[in-house]
Design an enzyme around this catalytic site. Structure first.
Site, PDB file in Angstrom:
ATOM      1  N   HIS A 124     -45.861 -84.515  61.037  1.00 31.75           N
ATOM      2  CA  HIS A 124     -44.665 -84.934  60.304  1.00 31.75           C
ATOM      3  C   HIS A 124     -44.225 -83.752  59.426  1.00 31.75           C
ATOM      4  O   HIS A 124     -45.072 -82.981  58.974  1.00 31.75           O
ATOM      5  CB  HIS A 124     -45.035 -86.137  59.434  1.00 31.75           C
ATOM      6  CG  HIS A 124     -43.886 -86.807  58.735  1.00 31.75           C
ATOM      7  ND1 HIS A 124     -43.362 -86.330  57.562  1.00 31.75           N
ATOM      8  CD2 HIS A 124     -43.183 -87.914  59.035  1.00 31.75           C
ATOM      9  CE1 HIS A 124     -42.376 -87.126  57.168  1.00 31.75           C
ATOM     10  NE2 HIS A 124     -42.247 -88.103  58.050  1.00 31.75           N
ATOM     11  N   ASP A 202     -53.623 -86.365  56.874  1.00 31.00           N
ATOM     12  CA  ASP A 202     -52.453 -87.184  56.586  1.00 31.00           C
ATOM     13  C   ASP A 202     -52.708 -88.551  57.210  1.00 31.00           C
ATOM     14  O   ASP A 202     -52.626 -88.716  58.426  1.00 31.00           O
ATOM     15  CB  ASP A 202     -51.216 -86.504  57.182  1.00 31.00           C
ATOM     16  CG  ASP A 202     -49.998 -87.412  57.218  1.00 31.00           C
ATOM     17  OD1 ASP A 202     -50.100 -88.593  56.832  1.00 31.00           O
ATOM     18  OD2 ASP A 202     -48.936 -86.930  57.657  1.00 31.00           O
ATOM     19  N   GLN A 205     -50.209 -92.918  58.898  1.00 32.41           N
ATOM     20  CA  GLN A 205     -50.102 -93.852  60.025  1.00 32.41           C
ATOM     21  C   GLN A 205     -51.452 -94.410  60.462  1.00 32.41           C
ATOM     22  O   GLN A 205     -51.522 -95.146  61.451  1.00 32.41           O
ATOM     23  CB  GLN A 205     -49.423 -93.171  61.228  1.00 32.41           C
ATOM     24  CG  GLN A 205     -48.007 -92.702  60.978  1.00 32.41           C
ATOM     25  CD  GLN A 205     -47.003 -93.851  60.817  1.00 32.41           C
ATOM     26  OE1 GLN A 205     -47.311 -95.021  61.070  1.00 32.41           O
ATOM     27  NE2 GLN A 205     -45.795 -93.526  60.393  1.00 32.41           N
ATOM     28  N   LYS A 228     -46.093 -98.245  53.931  1.00 26.49           N
ATOM     29  CA  LYS A 228     -46.359 -98.498  55.349  1.00 26.49           C
ATOM     30  C   LYS A 228     -47.517 -99.482  55.536  1.00 26.49           C
ATOM     31  O   LYS A 228     -47.865 -99.849  56.642  1.00 26.49           O
ATOM     32  CB  LYS A 228     -46.689 -97.187  56.068  1.00 26.49           C
ATOM     33  CG  LYS A 228     -45.531 -96.193  56.102  1.00 26.49           C
ATOM     34  CD  LYS A 228     -45.925 -94.918  56.833  1.00 26.49           C
ATOM     35  CE  LYS A 228     -45.049 -93.740  56.505  1.00 26.49           C
ATOM     36  NZ  LYS A 228     -43.732 -93.762  57.151  1.00 26.49           N
ATOM     37  N   CYS A 367     -38.784 -87.165  61.819  1.00 25.23           N
ATOM     38  CA  CYS A 367     -39.372 -86.113  60.967  1.00 25.23           C
ATOM     39  C   CYS A 367     -40.463 -85.346  61.696  1.00 25.23           C
ATOM     40  O   CYS A 367     -41.452 -84.915  61.080  1.00 25.23           O
ATOM     41  CB  CYS A 367     -39.909 -86.677  59.657  1.00 25.23           C
ATOM     42  SG  CYS A 367     -38.652 -87.458  58.665  1.00 25.23           S
TER      43      CYS A 367
HETATM   44  N1  7TS Z   1     -46.937 -88.493  57.498  1.00 23.04           N
HETATM   45  C1  7TS Z   1     -46.722 -89.303  58.549  1.00 23.04           C
HETATM   46  C2  7TS Z   1     -47.645 -89.272  59.706  1.00 23.04           C
HETATM   47  C3  7TS Z   1     -45.652 -90.188  58.505  1.00 23.04           C
HETATM   48  O1  7TS Z   1     -45.448 -90.993  59.546  1.00 23.04           O
HETATM   49  C4  7TS Z   1     -44.801 -90.215  57.379  1.00 23.04           C
HETATM   50  C5  7TS Z   1     -43.595 -91.090  57.308  1.00 23.04           C
HETATM   51  C6  7TS Z   1     -45.092 -89.353  56.323  1.00 23.04           C
HETATM   52  C7  7TS Z   1     -46.161 -88.505  56.427  1.00 23.04           C
HETATM   53  C8  7TS Z   1     -44.293 -89.313  55.063  1.00 23.04           C
HETATM   54  O2  7TS Z   1     -44.502 -90.468  54.325  1.00 23.04           O
HETATM   55  P1  7TS Z   1     -43.686 -90.726  52.988  1.00 23.04           P
HETATM   56  O3  7TS Z   1     -44.033 -92.124  52.616  1.00 23.04           O
HETATM   57  O4  7TS Z   1     -44.123 -89.731  51.996  1.00 23.04           O
HETATM   58  O5  7TS Z   1     -42.245 -90.565  53.365  1.00 23.04           O
HETATM   59  N2  7TS Z   1     -43.074 -91.400  58.572  1.00 23.04           N
HETATM   60  C9  7TS Z   1     -41.894 -91.977  58.825  1.00 23.04           C
HETATM   61  C10 7TS Z   1     -41.492 -92.292  60.104  1.00 23.04           C
HETATM   62  O6  7TS Z   1     -42.140 -92.119  61.109  1.00 23.04           O
HETATM   63  N3  7TS Z   1     -40.277 -92.862  60.051  1.00 23.04           N
HETATM   64  O7  7TS Z   1     -39.891 -92.910  58.769  1.00 23.04           O
HETATM   65  C11 7TS Z   1     -40.892 -92.356  58.004  1.00 23.04           C
END
Ligand code: 7TS
Length: 410
Positions: A124, A202, A205, A228, A367
């Site tokens: 990401h 990270d 997910q 999430k 992303c």
């Molecule tokens: N890392 C992964 C693997 C992610 O899927 C996401 C967000 C992030 C980092 C960033 O997370 P945040 O909460 O700091 O924004 N992924 C997604 C997506 O797949 N669609 O919208 C956000």
């Protein structure tokens, strides 16, 4: 068999509305953000109605109640990921901020020209860009593990790069938000450590979907977001091993993170407060604590088992659709994500047509532009599943996809 999806669905108010006032909502955009159970919504409401106050400061009753709930949430999260100490749990705004925190503190202090950081081409943007920004300033090298045709990382490439020396950090995602690939992070941690490097994972997910034990994985840093995993937006966690966090300088300066401030210099508070400058995200942290309670009540083993069944079903059904290609590994190595292309139909058109049928999916590069470059497509449509989704919803998705094809071939 013990999974009662209807009882679970009853806890999520948002699922019981009509989409466009016409069709039932089928929410398949869980990788972007999950929905929230009543318990979490009520916890936010309760905080603001009954004991809203700043933490760690007041001696009055409301502030004490808020502090107790905020610190109680930290303990819940510590248990949820089996951290060694609650001091290792830093509240942040989310995965993105957690990774930036490590880059700007550990990275800024330790990385220099000649050093190597290993990441991967499936990351990401939040695990690519913070390192690129720092590399421009510090002059270290970033290498990206390639993604194989099967959608996996090649550990032999990692082994080779680690033996070349100068690797300080391996920073990889646990589960891909596009391919669904579950990366072998425990094994990668072992390899990194043998080469004298640290590992950041990270977990954005993975933590919503499977049991996580940071000590068994033996990762040095683990970053994730609350939103999430049925928690509120605006709250996330950085887990770090205590001796590493102790040695890291603070990032943001301000209230709460200090021990003593003088006009000629200041000293820092103990962990975790050294990294929590300013009034924290109190309601969000409390809400995340309740999200963890909720997931714990379901059991993360059961969550994982149900989602694996559901994903296998979805992949089987998607495979029936002519012209549709799902990216990434098969169900045995995949999280609850199916990103796909569908002939020459643009993913945004797919998402828009599905939306008219009440089905929420995401379209775009998610992303992960470098990954889409590798897949040789600018965008994919993505259905992603969670605890409250059903096989009937997947059937509805398949039917809607046939309608999309019809509309575009007419
Ligand atoms: N890392 C992964 C693997 C992610 O899927 C996401 C967000 C992030 C980092 C960033 O997370 P945040 O909460 O700091 O924004 N992924 C997604 C997506 O797949 N669609 O919208 C956000």
């Amino acid at each position: 068999p013990s999974w009662d999806v209807n009882t679970i669905r009853a806890e999520f108010p948002i699922l019981h509305q009509m989409h466009h006032d016409q069709v039932p909502l089928i929410y398949l955009d869980n990788a972007a953000s999950s929905q929230k159970p009543r318990m979490v919504i009520d916890a936010l409401d309760d905080y603001y109605r009954r004991y809203n106050a700043n933490v760690h400061r007041g001696v009055h009753k409301l502030s004490e109640a808020a502090t107790e709930a905020y610190e109680g949430a930290r303990v819940k999260i510590k248990k949820f990921i089996n951290a060694g100490s609650k001091r290792e749990i830093i509240f942040t705004r989310g995965t993105t901020e957690s990774i930036n925190l490590v880059a700007q503190t550990w990275g800024r202090t330790n990385l220099k020209p000649g050093d190597v950081v290993i990441s991967s081409a499936m990351e990401h943007h939040s695990n690519i860009v913070p390192w690129q920004i720092l590399a421009q300033e510090k002059g270290f090298t970033i290498k990206y593990l390639p993604v194989t045709g099967a959608g996996l990382l090649d550990l032999d490439v990692l082994r080779g790069w680690l033996t070349e020396g100068n690797v300080r950090l391996v920073t990889v995602m646990h589960v891909s938000n596009v391919l669904g690939t579950v990366n072998p992070v425990a094994e990668m941690a072992k390899l990194a450590h043998e080469a004298g490097a640290l590992i950041l994972v990270d977990g954005a997910q993975s933590i919503p979907h499977m049991p996580i034990d940071v000590q068994t994985l033996d990762v040095d840093f683990f970053a994730f977001s609350g939103h999430k995993m049925v928690g509120p937006t605006g709250i996330g966690i950085l887990y770090g091993k205590r001796h590493l966090l102790e040695a890291m300088p603070p990032w943001m300066g301000g209230g709460d993170m200090i021990s003593r401030v003088r006009l000629d210099g200041s000293t820092w508070n103990d962990l975790p407060y050294k990294f929590e400058a300013g009034t924290p995200i109190i309601a969000g942290a409390i809400g995340l604590g309740y999200a963890v309670d909720y997931l714990t009540s379901l059991g993360m083993e059961s969550v994982h088992a149900y989602e694996q069944q559901l994903t296998a079903y979805a992949l089987d059904r998607l495979a029936e659709v002519p012209g549709l290609t799902v990216y990434g590994p098969d169900a045995s190595q995949k999280g609850a994500v199916a990103a796909f292309s569908y002939g020459t139909i643009h993913p945004h058109d797919i998402a828009q047509m599905l939306d008219a049928d009440g089905i929420a999916v995401r379209a775009g590069h998610h992303c992960a532009m470098p990954l889409h470059d590798q897949l040789r497509c600018g965008a994919t449509a993505r259905a992603s599943f969670y605890i409250y989704n059903t096989t009937a919803e997947i059937d509805a998705l398949i039917e809607a996809l046939y309608k999309v094809k019809q509309a575009f071939s007419a």
